[in-house]
Design an enzyme around this catalytic site. Structure first.
Site, mmCIF file in Angstrom:
data_model
loop_
_atom_site.group_PDB
_atom_site.id
_atom_site.type_symbol
_atom_site.label_atom_id
_atom_site.label_comp_id
_atom_site.label_asym_id
_atom_site.label_seq_id
_atom_site.Cartn_x
_atom_site.Cartn_y
_atom_site.Cartn_z
ATOM 1 C CE LYS A 127 16.806 2.249 -57.941
ATOM 2 N NZ LYS A 127 15.994 3.461 -57.724
ATOM 3 C CE1 TYR A 177 18.830 0.572 -55.232
ATOM 4 C CE2 TYR A 177 20.581 -0.683 -56.284
ATOM 5 C CZ TYR A 177 19.921 0.505 -56.083
ATOM 6 O OH TYR A 177 20.339 1.632 -56.752
ATOM 7 C CB SER A 216 21.126 1.233 -60.422
ATOM 8 O OG SER A 216 22.322 0.575 -60.099
HETATM 9 N N1 UFG Z 1 35.132 -1.923 -52.133
HETATM 10 C C1 UFG Z 1 36.202 -2.310 -51.337
HETATM 11 N N2 UFG Z 1 36.124 -2.044 -50.006
HETATM 12 C C2 UFG Z 1 35.049 -1.425 -49.433
HETATM 13 C C3 UFG Z 1 33.965 -1.034 -50.258
HETATM 14 C C4 UFG Z 1 34.043 -1.316 -51.611
HETATM 15 O O1 UFG Z 1 37.181 -2.868 -51.807
HETATM 16 O O2 UFG Z 1 35.048 -1.230 -48.203
HETATM 17 C C5 UFG Z 1 35.216 -2.203 -53.580
HETATM 18 C C6 UFG Z 1 34.122 -3.141 -54.072
HETATM 19 O O3 UFG Z 1 34.522 -4.477 -53.917
HETATM 20 C C7 UFG Z 1 34.018 -2.710 -55.530
HETATM 21 C C8 UFG Z 1 34.351 -1.201 -55.500
HETATM 22 O O4 UFG Z 1 35.006 -0.983 -54.259
HETATM 23 O O5 UFG Z 1 34.988 -3.344 -56.285
HETATM 24 C C9 UFG Z 1 33.114 -0.336 -55.542
HETATM 25 O O6 UFG Z 1 32.209 -0.765 -54.531
HETATM 26 P P1 UFG Z 1 30.948 0.107 -54.108
HETATM 27 O O7 UFG Z 1 30.257 -0.653 -53.012
HETATM 28 O O8 UFG Z 1 31.346 1.509 -53.830
HETATM 29 O O9 UFG Z 1 30.079 0.148 -55.418
HETATM 30 P P2 UFG Z 1 29.426 -1.063 -56.233
HETATM 31 O O10 UFG Z 1 30.015 -0.996 -57.593
HETATM 32 O O11 UFG Z 1 29.483 -2.356 -55.543
HETATM 33 O O12 UFG Z 1 27.905 -0.614 -56.147
HETATM 34 C C10 UFG Z 1 27.419 0.384 -56.962
HETATM 35 C C11 UFG Z 1 26.257 1.130 -56.297
HETATM 36 C C12 UFG Z 1 25.068 0.220 -56.102
HETATM 37 C C13 UFG Z 1 24.737 -0.501 -57.377
HETATM 38 C C14 UFG Z 1 25.970 -1.226 -57.873
HETATM 39 C C15 UFG Z 1 25.782 -1.972 -59.151
HETATM 40 O O13 UFG Z 1 26.654 1.634 -55.051
HETATM 41 O O14 UFG Z 1 23.949 0.995 -55.717
HETATM 42 O O15 UFG Z 1 26.995 -0.251 -58.103
HETATM 43 O O16 UFG Z 1 25.580 -1.104 -60.194
HETATM 44 F F1 UFG Z 1 23.754 -1.401 -57.153
#
Ligand code: UFG
Length: 343
Positions: free
Chosen positions: A156, A152, A127
Protein backbone atom coordinates in the site's frame (compact mmCIF):
# COMPACT_ATOMS: atom_id res chain seq x y z
CA UNK A 1 -22.28 9.85 -17.89
CA UNK A 2 -18.71 8.75 -17.14
CA UNK A 3 -17.37 5.31 -17.90
CA UNK A 4 -15.71 3.86 -14.84
CA UNK A 5 -13.47 0.81 -14.67
CA UNK A 6 -13.67 -1.00 -11.34
CA UNK A 7 -10.82 -3.49 -10.90
CA UNK A 8 -11.54 -6.12 -8.26
CA UNK A 9 -15.18 -5.12 -8.61
CA UNK A 10 -16.42 -8.48 -7.31
CA UNK A 11 -14.46 -8.14 -4.07
CA UNK A 12 -15.83 -6.99 -0.74
CA UNK A 13 -15.50 -3.22 -1.07
CA UNK A 14 -15.52 -3.31 -4.88
CA UNK A 15 -18.94 -4.95 -5.14
CA UNK A 16 -20.57 -2.44 -2.78
CA UNK A 17 -18.94 0.41 -4.70
CA UNK A 18 -20.28 -0.92 -8.02
CA UNK A 19 -23.83 -0.88 -6.61
CA UNK A 20 -23.50 2.73 -5.42
CA UNK A 21 -21.83 3.82 -8.69
CA UNK A 22 -24.64 2.30 -10.74
CA UNK A 23 -27.24 4.06 -8.57
CA UNK A 24 -25.57 7.39 -9.30
CA UNK A 25 -25.78 6.79 -13.06
CA UNK A 26 -22.25 5.78 -14.01
CA UNK A 27 -21.51 3.39 -16.86
CA UNK A 28 -19.40 0.63 -15.28
CA UNK A 29 -17.08 -2.12 -16.42
CA UNK A 30 -15.82 -4.59 -13.82
CA UNK A 31 -12.67 -6.63 -14.15
CA UNK A 32 -11.83 -9.30 -11.61
CA UNK A 33 -9.71 -12.47 -11.68
CA UNK A 34 -12.09 -14.23 -9.24
CA UNK A 35 -9.13 -15.17 -7.03
CA UNK A 36 -10.95 -13.97 -3.94
CA UNK A 37 -14.57 -13.82 -5.04
CA UNK A 38 -17.32 -15.72 -6.77
CA UNK A 39 -19.66 -15.19 -9.71
CA UNK A 40 -22.45 -15.33 -7.12
CA UNK A 41 -21.35 -11.84 -6.10
CA UNK A 42 -21.94 -10.73 -9.70
CA UNK A 43 -25.42 -12.28 -9.51
CA UNK A 44 -25.98 -10.44 -6.23
CA UNK A 45 -24.95 -7.09 -7.75
CA UNK A 46 -27.15 -7.66 -10.80
CA UNK A 47 -30.12 -8.57 -8.63
CA UNK A 48 -29.72 -5.49 -6.40
CA UNK A 49 -29.45 -3.07 -9.32
CA UNK A 50 -31.81 -5.00 -11.62
CA UNK A 51 -29.33 -4.68 -14.48
CA UNK A 52 -26.62 -6.88 -15.99
CA UNK A 53 -23.37 -5.14 -15.26
CA UNK A 54 -20.52 -5.45 -17.75
CA UNK A 55 -18.01 -7.96 -16.29
CA UNK A 56 -14.77 -9.25 -17.81
CA UNK A 57 -12.69 -11.94 -16.11
CA UNK A 58 -9.15 -10.64 -16.34
CA UNK A 59 -5.94 -10.98 -14.37
CA UNK A 60 -4.05 -7.68 -14.30
CA UNK A 61 -0.80 -9.59 -13.90
CA UNK A 62 -1.15 -10.44 -17.59
CA UNK A 63 0.09 -7.26 -19.28
CA UNK A 64 -0.84 -8.29 -22.82
CA UNK A 65 -4.44 -8.95 -21.89
CA UNK A 66 -4.59 -5.84 -19.72
CA UNK A 67 -3.32 -3.67 -22.57
CA UNK A 68 -5.77 -5.06 -25.11
CA UNK A 69 -8.64 -4.68 -22.63
CA UNK A 70 -7.74 -1.01 -22.08
CA UNK A 71 -7.42 -0.46 -25.87
CA UNK A 72 -10.94 -1.83 -26.30
CA UNK A 73 -12.18 0.54 -23.60
CA UNK A 74 -10.47 3.78 -24.57
CA UNK A 75 -13.46 5.81 -23.39
CA UNK A 76 -12.73 5.02 -19.72
CA UNK A 77 -12.43 8.24 -17.74
CA UNK A 78 -12.30 6.91 -14.24
CA UNK A 79 -10.64 3.93 -12.58
CA UNK A 80 -11.25 2.60 -9.09
CA UNK A 81 -8.49 0.12 -8.39
CA UNK A 82 -9.43 -2.47 -5.76
CA UNK A 83 -7.79 -5.54 -7.30
CA UNK A 84 -5.23 -6.70 -4.72
CA UNK A 85 -4.58 -9.35 -2.11
CA UNK A 86 -5.32 -8.21 1.43
CA UNK A 87 -4.54 -10.80 4.10
CA UNK A 88 -1.86 -9.40 6.41
CA UNK A 89 -0.76 -12.81 7.80
CA UNK A 90 -0.58 -14.45 4.39
CA UNK A 91 1.56 -11.56 3.12
CA UNK A 92 4.14 -12.31 5.83
CA UNK A 93 4.24 -15.98 4.79
CA UNK A 94 4.28 -15.33 1.05
CA UNK A 95 5.62 -11.82 0.39
CA UNK A 96 6.38 -12.46 -3.28
CA UNK A 97 2.72 -13.26 -3.92
CA UNK A 98 1.82 -9.87 -2.45
CA UNK A 99 4.47 -7.89 -4.33
CA UNK A 100 3.49 -9.64 -7.56
CA UNK A 101 -0.27 -9.36 -7.14
CA UNK A 102 -0.39 -5.88 -5.74
CA UNK A 103 2.53 -4.12 -7.39
CA UNK A 104 2.92 -5.70 -10.81
CA UNK A 105 -0.85 -5.51 -11.34
CA UNK A 106 -0.83 -1.82 -10.49
CA UNK A 107 2.11 -1.19 -12.83
CA UNK A 108 0.49 -3.12 -15.68
CA UNK A 109 -2.73 -1.20 -15.26
CA UNK A 110 -0.98 2.19 -15.13
CA UNK A 111 1.26 1.40 -18.12
CA UNK A 112 -1.77 0.36 -20.16
CA UNK A 113 -3.73 3.47 -19.13
CA UNK A 114 -0.77 5.77 -19.81
CA UNK A 115 -0.60 4.61 -23.42
CA UNK A 116 -4.11 6.05 -23.96
CA UNK A 117 -2.72 9.59 -23.45
CA UNK A 118 -6.08 10.56 -22.04
CA UNK A 119 -7.09 12.15 -18.74
CA UNK A 120 -7.71 9.42 -16.13
CA UNK A 121 -9.24 10.00 -12.70
CA UNK A 122 -7.79 7.25 -10.55
CA UNK A 123 -8.86 6.13 -7.07
CA UNK A 124 -6.47 3.87 -5.17
CA UNK A 125 -7.48 1.50 -2.36
CA UNK A 126 -5.11 2.19 0.47
CA UNK A 127 -5.25 1.36 4.15
CA UNK A 128 -4.72 2.81 7.61
CA UNK A 129 -2.02 0.18 7.85
CA UNK A 130 0.33 2.73 6.20
CA UNK A 131 0.41 4.58 9.56
CA UNK A 132 1.66 1.61 11.60
CA UNK A 133 1.58 2.46 15.31
CA UNK A 134 0.28 6.04 15.31
CA UNK A 135 2.03 8.75 17.30
CA UNK A 136 -0.99 11.03 17.61
CA UNK A 137 -4.68 10.07 17.87
CA UNK A 138 -7.00 10.51 16.08
CA UNK A 139 -4.76 9.85 13.06
CA UNK A 140 -4.54 12.63 10.49
CA UNK A 141 -3.22 12.28 6.96
CA UNK A 142 -0.08 14.09 8.16
CA UNK A 143 0.88 11.23 10.47
CA UNK A 144 4.31 9.99 9.44
CA UNK A 145 4.52 6.85 7.34
CA UNK A 146 6.66 4.28 9.10
CA UNK A 147 8.40 1.14 7.96
CA UNK A 148 5.54 -1.16 7.06
CA UNK A 149 4.65 -3.92 9.53
CA UNK A 150 3.82 -6.41 6.78
CA UNK A 151 4.46 -6.96 3.07
CA UNK A 152 0.74 -6.21 2.55
CA UNK A 153 1.16 -2.82 4.26
CA UNK A 154 4.29 -2.20 2.24
CA UNK A 155 2.41 -2.77 -1.04
CA UNK A 156 0.00 0.00 0.00
CA UNK A 157 2.88 2.37 0.79
CA UNK A 158 4.67 1.52 -2.45
CA UNK A 159 1.44 1.85 -4.43
CA UNK A 160 0.95 5.38 -3.09
CA UNK A 161 4.57 6.27 -3.93
CA UNK A 162 4.25 4.96 -7.49
CA UNK A 163 1.10 7.03 -8.01
CA UNK A 164 2.65 10.13 -6.44
CA UNK A 165 5.63 9.93 -8.81
CA UNK A 166 3.43 9.19 -11.81
CA UNK A 167 1.18 12.18 -11.14
CA UNK A 168 4.18 14.51 -10.91
CA UNK A 169 5.45 13.32 -14.28
CA UNK A 170 2.26 12.99 -16.30
CA UNK A 171 -0.55 15.39 -17.18
CA UNK A 172 -2.91 12.47 -17.71
CA UNK A 173 -3.43 11.24 -14.16
CA UNK A 174 -5.22 12.77 -11.20
CA UNK A 175 -5.17 10.46 -8.19
CA UNK A 176 -6.84 10.09 -4.82
CA UNK A 177 -5.66 7.44 -2.40
CA UNK A 178 -8.28 6.45 0.17
CA UNK A 179 -6.89 5.07 3.41
CA UNK A 180 -9.55 2.78 4.82
CA UNK A 181 -9.89 2.12 8.51
CA UNK A 182 -11.86 -1.06 9.44
CA UNK A 183 -14.60 -1.85 6.91
CA UNK A 184 -17.43 -4.02 8.26
CA UNK A 185 -21.01 -4.97 7.35
CA UNK A 186 -22.73 -5.82 4.11
CA UNK A 187 -25.39 -4.51 1.74
CA UNK A 188 -28.80 -4.41 3.46
CA UNK A 189 -30.22 -6.79 0.83
CA UNK A 190 -27.80 -9.49 2.15
CA UNK A 191 -27.04 -10.29 -1.51
CA UNK A 192 -23.41 -9.13 -1.36
CA UNK A 193 -20.88 -9.01 1.45
CA UNK A 194 -17.46 -10.27 2.44
CA UNK A 195 -16.50 -13.84 1.49
CA UNK A 196 -13.69 -14.78 3.87
CA UNK A 197 -11.60 -17.69 2.62
CA UNK A 198 -10.70 -20.21 5.33
CA UNK A 199 -10.56 -19.04 8.93
CA UNK A 200 -11.38 -15.32 9.05
CA UNK A 201 -8.62 -13.07 10.38
CA UNK A 202 -10.89 -10.07 10.88
CA UNK A 203 -13.12 -9.57 13.88
CA UNK A 204 -16.61 -9.24 12.38
CA UNK A 205 -16.53 -12.29 10.07
CA UNK A 206 -15.19 -14.25 13.05
CA UNK A 207 -18.08 -12.99 15.20
CA UNK A 208 -20.73 -13.94 12.62
CA UNK A 209 -19.14 -17.34 11.92
CA UNK A 210 -19.08 -18.07 15.65
CA UNK A 211 -22.70 -16.97 16.00
CA UNK A 212 -23.80 -19.29 13.19
CA UNK A 213 -21.79 -22.22 14.57
CA UNK A 214 -19.01 -22.45 11.97
CA UNK A 215 -16.49 -21.56 14.71
CA UNK A 216 -16.73 -22.81 18.23
CA UNK A 217 -15.47 -19.77 20.08
CA UNK A 218 -14.21 -16.28 19.39
CA UNK A 219 -10.92 -15.33 21.07
CA UNK A 220 -10.42 -11.72 22.08
CA UNK A 221 -6.77 -11.02 21.40
CA UNK A 222 -5.76 -9.41 24.69
CA UNK A 223 -7.61 -7.42 27.37
CA UNK A 224 -4.58 -5.80 28.96
CA UNK A 225 -4.16 -2.88 26.55
CA UNK A 226 -4.11 0.68 27.77
CA UNK A 227 -7.75 1.39 26.80
CA UNK A 228 -10.95 1.90 28.86
CA UNK A 229 -11.84 -1.83 28.86
CA UNK A 230 -8.42 -3.28 28.05
CA UNK A 231 -9.30 -4.37 24.48
CA UNK A 232 -8.04 -2.69 21.29
CA UNK A 233 -9.79 0.31 19.77
CA UNK A 234 -10.56 0.53 16.05
CA UNK A 235 -12.56 2.77 13.74
CA UNK A 236 -15.19 0.45 12.22
CA UNK A 237 -16.85 1.83 9.12
CA UNK A 238 -19.88 0.45 7.28
CA UNK A 239 -18.81 -0.83 3.86
CA UNK A 240 -21.67 1.07 2.16
CA UNK A 241 -20.43 4.35 3.64
CA UNK A 242 -16.95 3.42 2.47
CA UNK A 243 -18.28 2.64 -1.02
CA UNK A 244 -19.84 6.10 -1.15
CA UNK A 245 -16.50 7.71 -0.30
CA UNK A 246 -15.24 6.40 -3.67
CA UNK A 247 -18.10 8.13 -5.48
CA UNK A 248 -17.35 11.41 -3.73
CA UNK A 249 -13.64 11.09 -4.52
CA UNK A 250 -14.41 10.35 -8.14
CA UNK A 251 -16.78 13.28 -8.61
CA UNK A 252 -14.22 15.53 -6.92
CA UNK A 253 -11.60 14.45 -9.49
CA UNK A 254 -14.02 14.66 -12.44
CA UNK A 255 -14.75 18.32 -11.55
CA UNK A 256 -11.08 19.15 -11.01
CA UNK A 257 -9.66 21.36 -13.74
CA UNK A 258 -5.97 21.21 -12.79
CA UNK A 259 -3.66 18.35 -13.64
CA UNK A 260 -1.01 16.63 -11.53
CA UNK A 261 -3.29 16.23 -8.52
CA UNK A 262 -2.48 13.61 -5.89
CA UNK A 263 -3.88 13.47 -2.39
CA UNK A 264 -4.64 11.02 0.41
CA UNK A 265 -7.76 10.85 2.59
CA UNK A 266 -8.64 8.90 5.70
CA UNK A 267 -11.94 7.07 5.39
CA UNK A 268 -13.37 6.13 8.77
CA UNK A 269 -16.03 7.37 11.17
CA UNK A 270 -13.70 9.18 13.56
CA UNK A 271 -15.14 7.08 16.41
CA UNK A 272 -13.25 4.39 18.29
CA UNK A 273 -14.87 1.14 19.44
CA UNK A 274 -13.31 -1.61 21.50
CA UNK A 275 -13.44 -5.31 20.67
CA UNK A 276 -15.70 -5.85 23.69
CA UNK A 277 -18.03 -3.05 22.60
CA UNK A 278 -18.33 -4.62 19.17
CA UNK A 279 -19.19 -7.98 20.69
CA UNK A 280 -21.78 -6.41 23.01
CA UNK A 281 -23.17 -4.41 20.07
CA UNK A 282 -23.55 -7.63 18.09
CA UNK A 283 -25.28 -9.39 20.98
CA UNK A 284 -27.66 -6.49 21.58
CA UNK A 285 -28.56 -5.85 17.96
CA UNK A 286 -29.11 -9.52 17.03
CA UNK A 287 -30.26 -11.01 20.36
CA UNK A 288 -27.57 -13.73 20.09
CA UNK A 289 -25.23 -14.66 22.92
CA UNK A 290 -21.75 -15.04 21.57
CA UNK A 291 -19.35 -17.67 22.83
CA UNK A 292 -16.07 -15.87 23.49
CA UNK A 293 -12.98 -15.97 25.69
CA UNK A 294 -10.00 -13.78 26.42
CA UNK A 295 -6.75 -14.92 24.83
CA UNK A 296 -3.23 -13.64 24.30
CA UNK A 297 -2.41 -10.53 22.33
CA UNK A 298 -1.98 -11.00 18.57
CA UNK A 299 1.45 -10.03 17.27
CA UNK A 300 1.39 -6.80 15.29
CA UNK A 301 -1.84 -5.35 16.76
CA UNK A 302 -1.68 -1.71 17.81
CA UNK A 303 -3.74 -0.73 20.85
CA UNK A 304 -5.60 2.15 19.16
CA UNK A 305 -6.25 3.13 15.56
CA UNK A 306 -8.94 5.65 14.66
CA UNK A 307 -9.22 8.40 12.12
CA UNK A 308 -9.46 12.14 11.99
CA UNK A 309 -11.88 12.46 9.07
CA UNK A 310 -12.36 16.20 8.69
CA UNK A 311 -10.29 16.31 5.49
CA UNK A 312 -12.63 13.86 3.71
CA UNK A 313 -15.65 15.67 5.23
CA UNK A 314 -14.52 19.10 4.05
CA UNK A 315 -12.70 18.46 0.78
CA UNK A 316 -14.65 15.49 -0.61
CA UNK A 317 -17.95 16.47 1.04
CA UNK A 318 -18.24 12.90 2.35
CA UNK A 319 -19.18 11.62 5.74
CA UNK A 320 -20.31 8.31 7.20
CA UNK A 321 -24.04 7.95 7.92
CA UNK A 322 -24.60 4.37 8.99
CA UNK A 323 -24.09 3.04 12.50
CA UNK A 324 -22.08 0.13 13.84
CA UNK A 325 -25.40 -1.56 14.71
CA UNK A 326 -26.51 -1.21 11.06
CA UNK A 327 -23.23 -2.82 10.03
CA UNK A 328 -23.43 -5.68 12.54
CA UNK A 329 -27.04 -6.54 11.67
CA UNK A 330 -26.22 -6.49 7.94
CA UNK A 331 -23.13 -8.65 8.50
CA UNK A 332 -25.28 -11.14 10.41
CA UNK A 333 -27.97 -11.23 7.66
CA UNK A 334 -25.22 -11.79 5.09
CA UNK A 335 -23.72 -14.63 7.15
CA UNK A 336 -27.12 -16.32 7.33
CA UNK A 337 -27.53 -15.90 3.58
CA UNK A 338 -24.13 -17.32 2.62
CA UNK A 339 -24.71 -20.23 4.95
CA UNK A 340 -27.96 -21.07 3.13
CA UNK A 341 -26.52 -20.50 -0.31
CA UNK A 342 -23.32 -22.48 0.41
CA UNK A 343 -21.03 -20.09 -1.43
N1 UFG B 1 -9.65 -9.43 17.01
C1 UFG B 1 -9.92 -10.33 18.04
N2 UFG B 1 -10.24 -11.60 17.70
C2 UFG B 1 -10.31 -12.03 16.40
C3 UFG B 1 -10.04 -11.10 15.36
C4 UFG B 1 -9.70 -9.81 15.72
O1 UFG B 1 -9.86 -9.99 19.21
O2 UFG B 1 -10.60 -13.22 16.17
C5 UFG B 1 -9.31 -8.04 17.38
C6 UFG B 1 -7.92 -7.63 16.93
O3 UFG B 1 -6.97 -7.99 17.90
C7 UFG B 1 -8.10 -6.13 16.80
C8 UFG B 1 -9.57 -5.96 16.36
O4 UFG B 1 -10.20 -7.19 16.69
O5 UFG B 1 -7.95 -5.52 18.03
C9 UFG B 1 -9.72 -5.74 14.88
O6 UFG B 1 -9.00 -6.75 14.18
P1 UFG B 1 -9.19 -6.98 12.62
O7 UFG B 1 -8.30 -8.14 12.25
O8 UFG B 1 -10.63 -7.08 12.27
O9 UFG B 1 -8.67 -5.64 11.99
P2 UFG B 1 -7.23 -4.97 12.08
O10 UFG B 1 -7.44 -3.64 12.72
O11 UFG B 1 -6.20 -5.83 12.67
O12 UFG B 1 -6.88 -4.91 10.54
C10 UFG B 1 -7.43 -3.94 9.73
C11 UFG B 1 -7.58 -4.44 8.28
C12 UFG B 1 -6.23 -4.70 7.66
C13 UFG B 1 -5.32 -3.52 7.86
C14 UFG B 1 -5.24 -3.19 9.33
C15 UFG B 1 -4.38 -2.02 9.67
O13 UFG B 1 -8.33 -5.62 8.25
O14 UFG B 1 -6.40 -4.91 6.27
O15 UFG B 1 -6.57 -2.88 9.79
O16 UFG B 1 -4.93 -0.86 9.19
F1 UFG B 1 -4.08 -3.82 7.40
Amino acid sequence: MSKILVTGGLGYIGSHTVVELHKSGHDIVIIDDLSNSSLKILDGINEIINFNINFIELDLKNFKQTKSFIKENIDIDGVIHFAASKAVGESVEDPLKYYTNNISSLLNLLNALKSLERKINFIFSSSATVYGKPEILPITENESIKVAESPYGNTKQIGEEILFDLVKSSPYFNVISLRYFNPIGAHNSALIGELPIGVPQNLVPFITQTAIGKREILTIFGNDYDTHDGTCLRDYIHVVDLANAHLKALSFLIKKKENNYFDTFNIGTGKASSVLELIKGFEESTGINLNYKIGDRRIGDVDQCFAEVSKANNVLNWKSNLTIEDALVSAWNWEKNINNEKF
